[in-house]
Motif scaffolding. Structure first.
Motif, PDB file in Angstrom:
ATOM      1  N   LEU A  85      -3.415  14.728  38.229  1.00  4.25           N
ATOM      2  CA  LEU A  85      -3.199  16.036  38.853  1.00  4.25           C
ATOM      3  C   LEU A  85      -3.971  17.147  38.148  1.00  4.25           C
ATOM      4  O   LEU A  85      -3.960  18.288  38.598  1.00  4.25           O
ATOM      5  N   GLY A  86      -4.624  16.805  37.039  1.00  3.29           N
ATOM      6  CA  GLY A  86      -5.397  17.802  36.310  1.00  3.29           C
ATOM      7  C   GLY A  86      -4.515  18.849  35.652  1.00  3.29           C
ATOM      8  O   GLY A  86      -4.876  20.027  35.592  1.00  3.29           O
ATOM      9  N   LEU A  87      -3.358  18.426  35.128  1.00  2.00           N
ATOM     10  CA  LEU A  87      -2.401  19.336  34.522  1.00  2.00           C
ATOM     11  C   LEU A  87      -2.382  19.152  33.006  1.00  2.00           C
ATOM     12  O   LEU A  87      -2.664  18.076  32.504  1.00  2.00           O
ATOM     13  N   ARG A  88      -2.008  20.215  32.295  1.00  2.00           N
ATOM     14  CA  ARG A  88      -2.043  20.175  30.838  1.00  2.00           C
ATOM     15  C   ARG A  88      -0.799  19.552  30.219  1.00  2.00           C
ATOM     16  O   ARG A  88      -0.881  18.892  29.190  1.00  2.00           O
ATOM     17  N   ASP A  89       0.370  19.808  30.812  1.00  2.76           N
ATOM     18  CA  ASP A  89       1.600  19.348  30.178  1.00  2.76           C
ATOM     19  C   ASP A  89       2.733  19.292  31.180  1.00  2.76           C
ATOM     20  O   ASP A  89       2.548  19.528  32.369  1.00  2.76           O
ATOM     21  N   ARG A  90       3.933  18.995  30.690  1.00  2.00           N
ATOM     22  CA  ARG A  90       5.094  18.820  31.566  1.00  2.00           C
ATOM     23  C   ARG A  90       5.488  20.108  32.265  1.00  2.00           C
ATOM     24  O   ARG A  90       5.991  20.088  33.385  1.00  2.00           O
ATOM     25  N   VAL A  91       5.300  21.242  31.602  1.00  2.00           N
ATOM     26  CA  VAL A  91       5.630  22.509  32.240  1.00  2.00           C
ATOM     27  C   VAL A  91       4.811  22.686  33.516  1.00  2.00           C
ATOM     28  O   VAL A  91       5.328  23.027  34.574  1.00  2.00           O
ATOM     29  N   GLN A  92       3.506  22.432  33.394  1.00  2.00           N
ATOM     30  CA  GLN A  92       2.643  22.547  34.561  1.00  2.00           C
ATOM     31  C   GLN A  92       3.030  21.535  35.645  1.00  2.00           C
ATOM     32  O   GLN A  92       2.961  21.809  36.844  1.00  2.00           O
ATOM     33  N   ALA A  93       3.470  20.355  35.218  1.00  2.00           N
ATOM     34  CA  ALA A  93       3.874  19.326  36.174  1.00  2.00           C
ATOM     35  C   ALA A  93       5.108  19.764  36.952  1.00  2.00           C
ATOM     36  O   ALA A  93       5.209  19.537  38.168  1.00  2.00           O
ATOM     37  N   VAL A  94       6.061  20.395  36.272  1.00  2.59           N
ATOM     38  CA  VAL A  94       7.269  20.872  36.942  1.00  2.59           C
ATOM     39  C   VAL A  94       6.920  21.951  37.967  1.00  2.59           C
ATOM     40  O   VAL A  94       7.398  21.934  39.105  1.00  2.59           O
ATOM     41  N   VAL A  95       6.091  22.895  37.570  1.00  5.84           N
ATOM     42  CA  VAL A  95       5.663  23.950  38.496  1.00  5.84           C
ATOM     43  C   VAL A  95       4.985  23.335  39.715  1.00  5.84           C
ATOM     44  O   VAL A  95       5.270  23.703  40.858  1.00  5.84           O
ATOM     45  N   PHE A  96       4.099  22.374  39.482  1.00  3.45           N
ATOM     46  CA  PHE A  96       3.383  21.719  40.585  1.00  3.45           C
ATOM     47  C   PHE A  96       4.353  21.013  41.520  1.00  3.45           C
ATOM     48  O   PHE A  96       4.222  21.075  42.747  1.00  3.45           O
ATOM     49  N   ALA A  97       5.344  20.329  40.950  1.00  2.78           N
ATOM     50  CA  ALA A  97       6.300  19.581  41.763  1.00  2.78           C
ATOM     51  C   ALA A  97       7.052  20.496  42.720  1.00  2.78           C
ATOM     52  O   ALA A  97       7.281  20.155  43.884  1.00  2.78           O
ATOM     53  N   TYR A  98       7.430  21.674  42.250  1.00  5.43           N
ATOM     54  CA  TYR A  98       8.131  22.618  43.111  1.00  5.43           C
ATOM     55  C   TYR A  98       7.188  23.262  44.118  1.00  5.43           C
ATOM     56  O   TYR A  98       7.519  23.417  45.293  1.00  5.43           O
ATOM     57  N   GLU A  99       6.006  23.650  43.671  1.00  2.00           N
ATOM     58  CA  GLU A  99       5.069  24.325  44.569  1.00  2.00           C
ATOM     59  C   GLU A  99       4.559  23.401  45.666  1.00  2.00           C
ATOM     60  O   GLU A  99       4.252  23.843  46.770  1.00  2.00           O
TER      61      GLU A  99
END
Length: 218
Positions: free
Chosen positions: A195-209
């Motif tokens: 997904l081209g994400l840096r960490d879990r925080v970014q993954a959580v944001v992506f999952a909701y968005e």
């Protein structure tokens, strides 16, 4: 040695953070900046490992500076804010920040936070991240956007992302997926890479968005 850049328009905060971090045996403050534009310029020139970024600064604010630093360098950004549910925090996470700190953080917590992010981990505990994102996703006018990037994940990776967004730790993920924690770390790493994400925080944001996870669902 962890190299840190401190960006804050208030001299007392900037000097205080620099002093606290500067006495740590494994942390070196390599620069200070009083506004977003200077922070970007110094991040590009000095290549710090971590940037402490105030949100509200004159000229270029911390959010725009965070986006540019994350795009132009490998530095990880910790956002500094006075309020834990400030709307700016969510915007900063979307811009690429690895987490956020309250300005009244204790000395040891500040140093520990820098170390956590420097290791490539997210600063926020999954449950805290979930509460923050759910609160802000519910803002009027915020509508999840379907993402074709999800199609690149395997079924197991998609489930891993969904559970991460619900606030499960690696141990809890391992129990739910009936695999070892080592395997969970592999799944998480692959999700972030694809997904081209840096960490879990970014993954959580992506999952909701992306609409993969809906606020309030079990």
């Amino acid at each position: 040695m962890i190299r840190v850049l401190v960006a804050d328009d208030q001299d007392l905060f900037r000097a205080g953070f620099a002093m606290i971090l500067g006495v740590q045996p494994d942390i070196e403050v390599v620069g200070e900046a009083a506004d977003g534009e200077a922070a970007v310029a110094q991040a590009v020139r000095l290549r710090p490992d971590v940037v402490l970024m105030d949100v509200q600064m004159p000229g270029m604010d911390g959010i725009d500076a965070t986006a540019r630093i994350c795009a132009e360098t490998d530095a990880r950004v910790l956002v500094l804010t006075m309020f834990d549910l400030d709307d700016y925090v969510y915007d900063a996470l979307r811009a690429g920040a690895s987490g956020f700190l309250l300005k009244d953080i204790r000395r040891q917590e500040l140093a520990d936070a820098v170390r956590v992010v420097a290791r490539g981990e997210a600063l926020l505990a999954p449950t805290v991240t979930r509460r923050l994102v759910e609160t802000l996703v519910r803002r009027p006018g915020t509508v999840p956007r379907a993402s074709s990037r999800l199609s690149g994940l395997t079924e197991r990776e998609t489930e891993t992302l969904r559970l991460m967004a619900k606030g499960l730790s690696n141990m809890e993920l391992a129990e739910r997926l009936v695999v070892s924690e080592h395997t969970v770390k592999t799944h998480v790493s692959r999700v972030l890479t694809k997904l081209g994400l840096r960490d879990r925080v970014q993954a959580v944001v992506f999952a909701y968005e992306s609409g993969l996870v809906v606020p309030g669902e079990e």
